[in-house]
Enzyme design. Structure first.
Site, PDB file in Angstrom:
ATOM      1  N   LYS A 197       0.813  -1.212   0.000  1.00 42.06           N
ATOM      2  CA  LYS A 197       0.000   0.000   0.000  1.00 42.06           C
ATOM      3  C   LYS A 197       0.849   1.265   0.000  1.00 42.06           C
ATOM      4  O   LYS A 197       0.387   2.312  -0.420  1.00 42.06           O
ATOM      5  CB  LYS A 197      -0.981  -0.025   1.157  1.00 42.06           C
ATOM      6  CG  LYS A 197      -2.026  -1.112   0.935  1.00 42.06           C
ATOM      7  CD  LYS A 197      -3.137  -1.096   1.936  1.00 42.06           C
ATOM      8  CE  LYS A 197      -4.231  -2.078   1.562  1.00 42.06           C
ATOM      9  NZ  LYS A 197      -3.826  -3.486   1.754  1.00 42.06           N
TER      10      LYS A 197
HETATM   11  C1  PLP Z   1      -4.521  -4.547   1.313  1.00 41.77           C
HETATM   12  C2  PLP Z   1      -3.789  -5.798   1.201  1.00 41.77           C
HETATM   13  C3  PLP Z   1      -4.220  -6.810   0.335  1.00 41.77           C
HETATM   14  C4  PLP Z   1      -5.486  -6.705  -0.467  1.00 41.77           C
HETATM   15  O1  PLP Z   1      -5.421  -5.717  -1.457  1.00 41.77           O
HETATM   16  P1  PLP Z   1      -6.779  -5.168  -2.119  1.00 41.77           P
HETATM   17  O2  PLP Z   1      -6.349  -4.076  -3.018  1.00 41.77           O
HETATM   18  O3  PLP Z   1      -7.628  -4.679  -0.984  1.00 41.77           O
HETATM   19  O4  PLP Z   1      -7.408  -6.312  -2.829  1.00 41.77           O
HETATM   20  C5  PLP Z   1      -3.429  -7.942   0.234  1.00 41.77           C
HETATM   21  N1  PLP Z   1      -2.298  -8.100   0.962  1.00 41.77           N
HETATM   22  C6  PLP Z   1      -1.874  -7.151   1.812  1.00 41.77           C
HETATM   23  C7  PLP Z   1      -0.645  -7.389   2.602  1.00 41.77           C
HETATM   24  C8  PLP Z   1      -2.597  -5.971   1.962  1.00 41.77           C
HETATM   25  O5  PLP Z   1      -2.162  -5.030   2.810  1.00 41.77           O
END
Ligand code: PLP
Length: 453
Positions: A100
């Site tokens: 993220k």
């Molecule tokens: C947020 C997240 C996901 C999922 O991603 P999305 O975009 O919500 O589908 C998967 N793995 C990790 C470690 C995350 O932080």
């Protein structure tokens, strides 16, 4: 409505999600040229078409360079060859050790830049199942034009995730622990955006994966990885650990922009609403089950609404009806044509808790390093993918194992290999506000703390 308006608003006034009017196409020559370009150069080429009139190309390049300077790997998102056509795209070298950061670091700069230019301020509100919150707080801390409030489900995020949100002491960042699930937090955020007076008073802006600019910023690494593997001559598949469907929707957009994507594999844990939908055509919510991969413990995948808009031929009335049925009855049915379009590009696999630990172990035996449970779910789904001969599959490694010490202990009977900066953070003092799962209570807590009014 321009790019910047959508960037600052997050959610649309009618409760829907923004998407661009059309998808920009990149030429084959341009994609071929990415093979020897840096992550930063590719980001500018891929993202600028979405914001052409609002942000000059040179200014975007500056913000991209700043955003990715805090990544510990010079490639930003290095691609590791695992052999047998499998690749591992490491998206976790940013400040909070999860993918993220890739989008949030850029989003914070785009927003601050737009607000300062307009002489405005904003209050950012987000719900997190773990990783978004830390990434947002890290990206926005200390910025003058914004206050940030992050809601997280009490007791359902890991210690490292919680501390990444609660240890920054900057006056403009706040963490609210909600007595409820992630879906409750998300519903509270939706409720605040739908409360017109509150929304106006606070100049609300969203940074959850429903913010179009976040999805957009994730498109870059699909091009980065595929270009390394020979795109546009060579088609490439991706396995994406999926919760809110933002990351994998960015892969869908990359395909619409001209990247040859053979398949997008939706990798889920036992919260498998999307995998079930792909088989049955029925999207039906169930109880959220707490797992070792908490960032995917989700039953309502917000960004799936964006894919619905696409597979219905951009039929807003149909999407509104389906989303209405979801709110009223907890389910909706997609028709044959919609399912056909979805299955043409997407696959889905569910990886349960025991398999996740098994994959973590097998991965370390084969490749010599630990992986986190989300990335393991991605690997498990990649192993099950059925692809044409010679098509490589890239698993998106979405978090560093240090964020999930419990799963690491269960899989490896060992401590995670934790970077120094995380060990230092664990010693710092925490600051958070507990709140009830109640819209009015949360709005009052935010009104009290915001510097805005
Ligand atoms: C947020 C997240 C996901 C999922 O991603 P999305 O975009 O919500 O589908 C998967 N793995 C990790 C470690 C995350 O932080």
């Amino acid at each position: 409505m321009g790019f910047e308006d959508a960037l600052l608003a997050g959610l649309a006034g009618d409760g829907g999600l923004y998407v661009p009017e059309s998808w920009p196409r990149l030429s084959e020559a341009m994609i071929a040229g990415f093979a020897d370009k840096s992550f930063q150069e590719i980001a500018v080429s891929v993202l600028h078409p979405f914001m052409s009139d609002d942000v000059p190309r040179d200014r975007l390049a500056e913000m991209v360079n700043e955003a990715y300077a805090c990544f510990e790997h010079e490639a930003v998102t290095p691609l590791t060859d695992l052999g047998d056509g499998h690749y591992f795209l490491e998206l976790y070298h940013g400040p909070t050790l999860a993918f993220k950061d890739v989008a949030m670091q850029l989003l914070a700069r785009l927003m601050d830049d737009a607000l300062v230019r307009r002489g405005e301020r904003a209050t950012i509100i987000g719900a997190t199942s773990g990783d978004t919150g830390g990434a947002a707080i890290e990206a926005f801390r200390g910025r003058e034009a914004v206050d940030v409030f992050i809601l997280f489900p009490d007791g359902r995020v890991s210690d490292v995730q919680r501390k990444q949100m609660t240890t920054p002491q900057d006056a403009n960042v706040h963490t609210l622990s909600v007595d409820g699930t992630f879906d409750d937090c998300q519903a509270l955020v939706k409720g605040m955006f739908n409360d017109a007076p509150f929304r106006a008073d606070m100049s609300l802006a969203g940074v959850n994966s429903i913010n179009w600019a976040r999805v957009m910023a994730q498109i870059t690494y699909y091009f980065v990885a595929a270009a390394k593997l020979g795109a546009p001559r060579q088609a490439v598949a991706f396995s994406v650990p999926t919760g809110n469907f933002g990351d994998i929707f960015a892969g869908y957009v990359a395909a619409q922009m001209g990247l040859p994507v053979a398949q997008l594999m939706i990798a889920t844990n036992v919260n498998d609403i999307l995998a079930r939908t792909l088989v049955s055509g029925v999207y039906e919510t169930d109880k959220v089950i707490a797992t070792q991969s908490p960032s995917m413990d989700i039953q309502v995948s917000s960004n799936f609404e964006r894919l619905l808009f696409e597979v219905t031929g951009r039929d807003a009335a149909r999407v509104r009806a389906l989303m209405g049925a979801l709110t009223q009855a907890g389910r909706f049915e997609m028709n044959d044509k919609e399912m056909q379009l979805m299955r043409a590009l997407f696959g889905a696999e569910r990886v349960d808790e025991a398999a996740t630990l098994d994959i973590m172990r097998r991965f370390r035996e084969a490749h010599g390093f630990q992986i986190d449970p989300h990335s393991a779910v991605g690997m498990g789904a990649a192993e099950k993918a059925v692809l044409p001969d010679g098509v490589p599959i890239v698993t998106l490694a979405t978090a560093h194992p240090a964020k999930f010490p419990k799963a690491v202990a269960a899989a490896y009977d060992a401590e995670p290999d934790t970077p120094r900066r995380v060990l230092d953070m664990l010693e710092e003092e925490e600051r958070l506000t507990p709140v009830a799962n109640d819209l009015v209570a949360v709005e009052n807590a935010i009104r009290e703390k915001a510097r805005l009014v």
